[in-house]
Structure formats: structure tokens, C-alpha cells
Design a protein around this motif. Structure first.
Motif, PDB file in Angstrom:
ATOM      1  N   GLY A  74      -2.909   8.452  -5.761  1.00  8.81           N
ATOM      2  CA  GLY A  74      -2.330   8.459  -4.536  1.00  8.81           C
ATOM      3  C   GLY A  74      -3.272   8.475  -3.317  1.00  8.81           C
ATOM      4  O   GLY A  74      -3.224   9.033  -2.411  1.00  8.81           O
ATOM      5  N   ARG A  75      -4.366   7.762  -3.623  1.00  8.13           N
ATOM      6  CA  ARG A  75      -5.246   7.624  -2.359  1.00  8.13           C
ATOM      7  C   ARG A  75      -5.613   6.214  -2.148  1.00  8.13           C
ATOM      8  O   ARG A  75      -4.925   5.058  -2.813  1.00  8.13           O
ATOM      9  CB  ARG A  75      -6.783   8.042  -2.848  1.00  8.13           C
ATOM     10  N   VAL A 120       0.827  -1.141   0.052  1.00 12.56           N
ATOM     11  CA  VAL A 120      -0.064   0.071   0.089  1.00 12.56           C
ATOM     12  C   VAL A 120       1.003   1.166   0.069  1.00 12.56           C
ATOM     13  O   VAL A 120       0.590   2.094  -0.751  1.00 12.56           O
ATOM     14  CB  VAL A 120      -0.881  -0.181   1.302  1.00 12.56           C
ATOM     15  N   LYS A 121       1.824   1.195   0.894  1.00 14.86           N
ATOM     16  CA  LYS A 121       2.757   2.424   0.996  1.00 14.86           C
ATOM     17  C   LYS A 121       3.596   2.499  -0.409  1.00 14.86           C
ATOM     18  O   LYS A 121       3.702   3.856  -0.704  1.00 14.86           O
ATOM     19  CB  LYS A 121       3.710   2.185   2.052  1.00 14.86           C
ATOM     20  N   TYR A 170      -3.283   5.633   6.815  1.00 14.19           N
ATOM     21  CA  TYR A 170      -2.941   6.264   5.541  1.00 14.19           C
ATOM     22  C   TYR A 170      -3.891   7.278   4.974  1.00 14.19           C
ATOM     23  O   TYR A 170      -3.654   7.752   3.632  1.00 14.19           O
ATOM     24  CB  TYR A 170      -2.308   5.100   4.242  1.00 14.19           C
ATOM     25  N   GLY A 171      -4.634   7.617   5.597  1.00 12.81           N
ATOM     26  CA  GLY A 171      -5.547   8.983   5.539  1.00 12.81           C
ATOM     27  C   GLY A 171      -6.572   8.527   4.294  1.00 12.81           C
ATOM     28  O   GLY A 171      -7.139   9.396   3.850  1.00 12.81           O
ATOM     29  N   ASP A 203      -8.389  -4.078   7.103  1.00  9.30           N
ATOM     30  CA  ASP A 203      -8.928  -3.267   5.906  1.00  9.30           C
ATOM     31  C   ASP A 203      -9.271  -1.909   6.889  1.00  9.30           C
ATOM     32  O   ASP A 203      -9.018  -0.930   5.872  1.00  9.30           O
ATOM     33  CB  ASP A 203     -10.428  -3.873   5.854  1.00  9.30           C
ATOM     34  N   PHE A 204      -9.772  -1.748   7.867  1.00  8.10           N
ATOM     35  CA  PHE A 204      -9.894  -0.484   8.478  1.00  8.10           C
ATOM     36  C   PHE A 204      -8.913   0.218   8.891  1.00  8.10           C
ATOM     37  O   PHE A 204      -8.591   1.427   8.901  1.00  8.10           O
ATOM     38  CB  PHE A 204     -11.077  -0.780   9.884  1.00  8.10           C
ATOM     39  N   GLY A 205      -7.874  -0.770   9.515  1.00 10.57           N
ATOM     40  CA  GLY A 205      -6.577  -0.065  10.247  1.00 10.57           C
ATOM     41  C   GLY A 205      -5.722   0.579   9.081  1.00 10.57           C
ATOM     42  O   GLY A 205      -5.125   1.721   9.014  1.00 10.57           O
ATOM     43  N   ILE A 206      -5.432  -0.102   8.148  1.00  8.72           N
ATOM     44  CA  ILE A 206      -4.526   0.446   7.060  1.00  8.72           C
ATOM     45  C   ILE A 206      -5.218   1.814   6.390  1.00  8.72           C
ATOM     46  O   ILE A 206      -4.165   2.537   5.975  1.00  8.72           O
ATOM     47  CB  ILE A 206      -4.178  -0.613   6.057  1.00  8.72           C
TER      48      ILE A 206
END
Length: 587
Positions: A33-34, A22-23, A65-66, A58-61
Motif C-alpha cells: 500500500g505504498r 497508482v490509485k 499519495y504520500g 514522478d515527483f507530483g504523483i
């Protein structure tokens, strides 16, 4: 290697491979970039702790990362779905501490999926097959031999369109027709051998009513729903690795249908797979859990022996402890069987910091302090939680007659027995040092069972008084006053299964005996998984606490009040012991 490179390497080591993907995508500017994820449960049962692992990432990541995470119910199978399950899923996610940005349903996209399927037919990429399920399966071939084409594979587009409409008319017999994608019956990935896109059910849907009689299949729904919803990262478990190429193909086709072919690789949902959460002595499958419930082998979905999130909640697990456990085991590409003892150790550590300490006696025997004044009652102070001063204190009543644990007394004790015995001293928690009489230590009933223990107390040994810290060899015992103790029922839990891997054992039994799942379950279920103690006592302070308060019964373990409690009877579930006795017992 310079300092910047070292820092980057350390960061990569500290995060999961999923988060690193993801990063990297965000840094590369993919999908603008979302980040947008989704948690897509099927509302056909209650969530179990395996789902908690998916929920956490799912929710945490997305939060880290906004981005946002949506809750999307995969309601493509009206035969098994229920609003009860939808409500329970929402409650479980909230209890775990996560929030969704939006709630969607796969059924929200039924019209889009239908229109997309019509376009595929028009493009010659889909056809209606009238073979039976058995015939289709036989023609699929094997992993080592190619499949063969359906005799309906090359029927005219107009006929396919007409039959597809007929599939949704309500007049088509379920099982008589399916819509299939036309891909490659010789493809090495079996999923590419003309997969099913639609089947006929003729069942009303809880949200769409009777509009649809033909329903899309999971593989045709999942990726397209992700795309239509704007999902950037589809995170799922390892069994979907083989599905990923099909997922990508269908998304590509849909982008073509929408006319969005520019930068097709940079603007699309990406599927990434991680290992499931598997626990020993645990069976995690909604199908099998439902069988347990329907066969009344447990009291319901929230039975504290169940691996459901609501079962753990009722048993007294904190949401923080479950999330901490998931963080501890991490996300990898390798399936593993995690030790239930590891989960319990995390729970134990978490509850130690938050539980209110109270006294409860589970197997009571009476102690009479013969030199304590008749009718006198003292108000003593007890610390609620030594780990958190802000939790304060409460008062406990001390009187002439007390309840203590039966195994804290031995009439004929060995030398190393450090609890109550004739001539031996012990300290009572927050109270006095008492000494068991030597000449007449106890009374017994006709069966020889001790009914009353006789002691004297040292009035100068009260906890907290100057000079009261006299050293003795005996242990400190917990107790409750007979005068005001509340009677309670306490439920003690053990592993629900006798075997470490019940899924494999159950499968072996079913194959050997040709029996159903419930018959196999009954052979490996632990008959001692629940012990109910009905003659217990707790201090009255417990009744003033909120039912969801995390409790430590001193010297025993962590407990929570059960929903079966009433004004007349308090019921408590044991969450976990103070120490790991299971591992030692089963070595």
C-alpha cells in the motif's frame, strides 16, 4: 447508478490514466500500500522541457499519495557523463519546485548487478558471446523471421564465468566480448532474443574509479535498480512499451536470486508508459541539442532559444507556467505534436499575474514638450502590478524631453491611426495628455529619418488629478524620461527552426544528402531567431529590482534581465509577447 458510483466515475475522469493505475494499486494493497517513484536521468546533457513532463509526474504523483520520489542518475555510460550535467539536473528539478527524498546512482548497484549476472551464468541463463556487434545484429533476425543461436550460446558455465571475469580485467578489448541473457532467439519480441547484459569499455568511472571495466547495459540496470531501491511504480515514456516484458522478466529473475518468490506479483516495481512531450518548431534530443551547442549554432545549453529547462529559465519562463502547461496537455497513450503557441499562452497568462510593469522603449525617438518648464522634473506614481495590489507602486520621473517608440508616431497618418501625429492627442501612461504640433511636428536627419517630435502638454490632464480624465481619441503611450533613462540591450527571440517538425525534416535531409546532423540543421535553422536591439532605454526603477524579477515592458511583452547584464549595460530577453502574433503571422 447511485451517487457513490457517479462520484467515482467523475474522479476517474479528472485524473490521468497513470494516476488511476497508482490509485488502484494503492487501494489493492500492492507493495504494502505504498508508492515510491524515481526520476532516472542519464547525466549526459542538460534537461529539456520533455524531461519536465516526467519530473512533474514522478515527483507530483508520489507527493500527492504520500510517497517519496528519488533522484537516480543512470550513470552506466562513463564515456558521456559529466559532473556538470549532474549539477544542472539537480538545479533544474529544484527550480521546477520539486524535492527528492534521496539521491542514488545506478553505479551504487554495480556490485549487486555483477553478482546477479554471475548467478545468471551459474543458472545457465547468461553466456559470454565473442561475436562482433555486426554478427550479433545479423543473427537477431527480423520482426518476421526468427533469429539464430550464437555459436557461443552453449559454452560451459565455468568458461562463461572465467570469461566474464576477464571482461572486467582491463585486458579485454572493447567490443570483443559481451555478456548476453539466454532467453529465446525466436521470440516475437526482438528484445527477448538474447539481449546484451554487459559490454567492455575500459574507461574509469567518475564515481567508481577503475574498479569496473565491464559495464551493465540499460535494460539490465534499470529494472534491477528500481527493485533494489524499492520503487513501486516505474513511470516512463512510450518507447519503453516493448521493453516492459523484459523489464518484468529481469525483475522476476532478480527476485528469484534474492529468494523473494512469495507474492511476486504484488511486491514488485510496475512500469507504466505515457506519451512524450513534443512541441512543434522544437528539437528535443540531448544528442541533437549537444550538436547545436558544439557547432556554436546557439550560445550554449542555456541559450533562450533552446528547449532546455535552463534555457526557458534564462528566457524568463516561470517554473509554475511550465508545470501548468504540462497539466494542461496531460498524460495519454498517444504521441502528439503540441503547439508551441499553447505553451506561450500559458506562460503569458501566468506572467500576467506576477510580472512587474515597467516602461521600456525599444526603438526610441525623442519627444520635446515645448510648453513644459525647462529644468522641471516631476515624480509620478506607477502601479507595479494591477493584478496584485501587494506589489505596491514606484515613482517615475517626468521631464521636458522623453523617449517614445518610433512606430507610435506618423508624420502623415491615416485616419484610423490612433497614436501620435500632427494635430493629434495621446495620453502618456501615468502622466499627461500631449498634442503633436501641426505647423512643425518634427525634425529629420539628412536621410529623412525623424529625430525629434514636438508637442505641447495639457497641465490639467495629469493622471490621478481631479478632472484629469478628459476623453480623447488617441491611445495611451508608454515613455521614459531622457534625463534618467538607462540604456539597455534587448534580445528578441523567434522560433529556432523554420519548419514545424525539425526532427523529421532533418532526418529527411540527412537521408537525401547523406550528410551529418549539423549540416542538415544549418539548412532548417531560422536565421532570424534572434534580433538584438542595442539602442533601447528603460526606466531606472528596473535596475533596483532583483535580476530574476519577471517584467512586463508595457505595451510590448514580458521580459527578464539576462545573465550577460553588467553594471555598465543592462540586457533583457523577451520571454513572450502580450499577444500571440506568431499564429497570425504564419496562417
Amino acid at each position: 447508478m447511485d451517487m457513490k458510483e457517479e462520484k467515482t466515475l467523475e474522479e476517474k475522469k479528472s485524473i490521468s490514466f497513470v494516476e488511476q493505475i497508482v490509485k488502484d494499486d494503492l487501494e489493492a494493497g500492492k507493495n504494502g500500500g505504498r508508492i515510491q517513484t524515481r526520476f532516472p536521468p542519464e547525466p549526459n546533457g542538460y534537461l529539456h522541457i520533455g524531461h519536465a513532463k516526467a519530473i512533474a509526474i514522478d515527483f507530483g504523483i508520489a507527493k500527492k499519495y504520500g510517497g517519496i520520489c528519488n533522484l537516480r542518475f543512470d550513470d552506466t555510460n562513463p564515456q558521456k557523463e559529466d559532473t556538470e550535467y549532474i549539477e544542472s539536473i539537480e538545479n533544474d528539478i529544484k527550480w521546477l519546485g520539486f524535492e527528492w527524498a534521496n539521491i542514488y546512482y545506478a553505479s551504487d548497484y554495480f556490485q549487486d548487478l555483477w553478482d546477479f549476472a554471475v548467478w545468471l551464468i551459474q543458472q545457465g541463463r547468461a553466456y559470454v558471446d565473442e561475436q562482433s556487434a555486426e554478427q550479433i545484429a545479423q543473427q537477431k533476425g527480423t520482426t518476421t523471421s526468427p533469429g539464430t543461436n550464437s555459436p557461443f550460446r552453449d559454452r560451459p558455465v565455468e568458461e562463461n564465468l572465467r570469461l566474464f571475469e576477464f571482461m572486467n580485467s582491463g585486458k579485454c578489448e572493447p567490443g570483443s566480448m559481451v555478456l548476453r541473457a539466454k532467453i529465446d532467439m525466436t521470440h516475437p519480441n526482438m528484445l527477448f532474443r538474447d539481449p546484451l547484459l554487459y559490454r567492455v569499455l575500459n574507461i574509469p568511472h567518475v564515481k567508481t574509479g577503475s574498479k569496473w571495466n565491464a559495464y551493465p547495459m540499460y535494460d539490465f540496470t534499470h529494472g534491477q535498480s528500481d527493485y533494489l531501491e524499492g520503487v513501486t511504480h516505474s513511470l516512463c515514456t512510450l518507447e519503453f512499451v516493448e521493453h516492459r516484458p523484459l523489464y518484468d522478466l529481469f525483475v522476476t529473475w532478480m527476485k528469484e536470486w534474492k529468494g523473494e518468490t512469495d507474492n511476486i506479483e504484488d511486491n514488485r516495481p510496475r512500469q507504466t508508459e505515457f506519451n512524450k512531450l513534443n512541441l512543434n518548431y522544437t528539437l528535443m534530443s540531448k544528442r541533437n541539442l549537444l550538436a547545436l551547442v558544439n557547432a556554436h549554432l546557439v550560445s550554449g545549453w542555456d541559450d533562450p532559444r533552446m528547449p532546455t529547462i535552463c534555457g526557458f529559465r534564462r528566457r524568463g519562463y516561470s517554473p509554475e507556467s511550465i508545470v501548468k502547461f504540462i497539466e494542461k496537455i496531460g498524460y495519454t497513450k498517444l504521441d502528439a505534436l503540441n503547439d508551441m503557441a499553447l505553451l506561450e499562452s500559458v506562460v503569458r497568462e501566468d506572467l500576467n499575474s506576477r510580472a512587474i510593469r515597467v516602461s521600456a522603449v525599444l526603438d526610441p525617438v525623442k519627444v520635446v514638450i515645448t510648453n513644459y518648464p525647462d529644468g522641471q522634473v516631476e515624480q509620478l506614481t506607477a502601479i507595479n502590478n494591477p493584478e496584485n495590489e501587494a506589489d505596491g507602486t514606484h515613482t517615475v520621473e517626468f521631464s521636458k524631453e522623453l523617449w517614445i517608440e518610433r512606430d507610435d508616431f506618423m508624420e502623415v497618418a491615416e485616419k484610423k491611426f490612433m497614436r501620435l501625429a500632427p494635430g493629434k492627442e495621446v495620453r502618456l501612461k501615468n502622466a499627461y495628455i500631449i498634442k503633436c504640433n501641426e505647423e512643425h511636428p518634427c525634425d529629420k536627419d539628412a536621410e529623412g529619418r525623424v529625430t525629434t517630435i514636438y508637442c505641447t502638454y495639457d497641465p490639467d490632464s495629469r493622471s490621478g488629478l481631479p478632472g484629469a480624465d478628459r476623453k480623447i481619441k488617441g491611445k495611451t503611450l508608454h515613455w521614459v524620461s531622457c534625463d534618467n533613462a538607462l540604456k539597455a540591450e534587448v534580445r528578441l527571440y523567434d522560433r529556432l527552426w523554420k519548419v514545424e517538425n525539425p526532427r523529421d525534416d532533418m532526418a529527411a535531409i540527412r537521408e537525401e544528402q547523406q550528410c551529418d546532423a549539423v549540416t542538415a540543421m544549418k539548412q532548417i535553422i531560422n536565421p532570424d531567431s534572434l534580433t538584438i536591439l542595442k539602442e533601447c532605454y528603460v526606466e531606472p526603477f528596473v535596475a533596483t529590482l532583483a535580476p530574476t524579477t519577471y517584467l512586463q515592458f508595457q505595451r510590448i511583452g514580458y521580459f527578464m534581465m539576462d545573465t550577460d547584464s553588467s553594471g555598465n549595460l543592462l540586457v533583457f530577453n523577451k520571454t513572450v509577447g502580450l499577444k500571440d502574433t506568431w499564429s497570425k503571422k504564419n496562417k
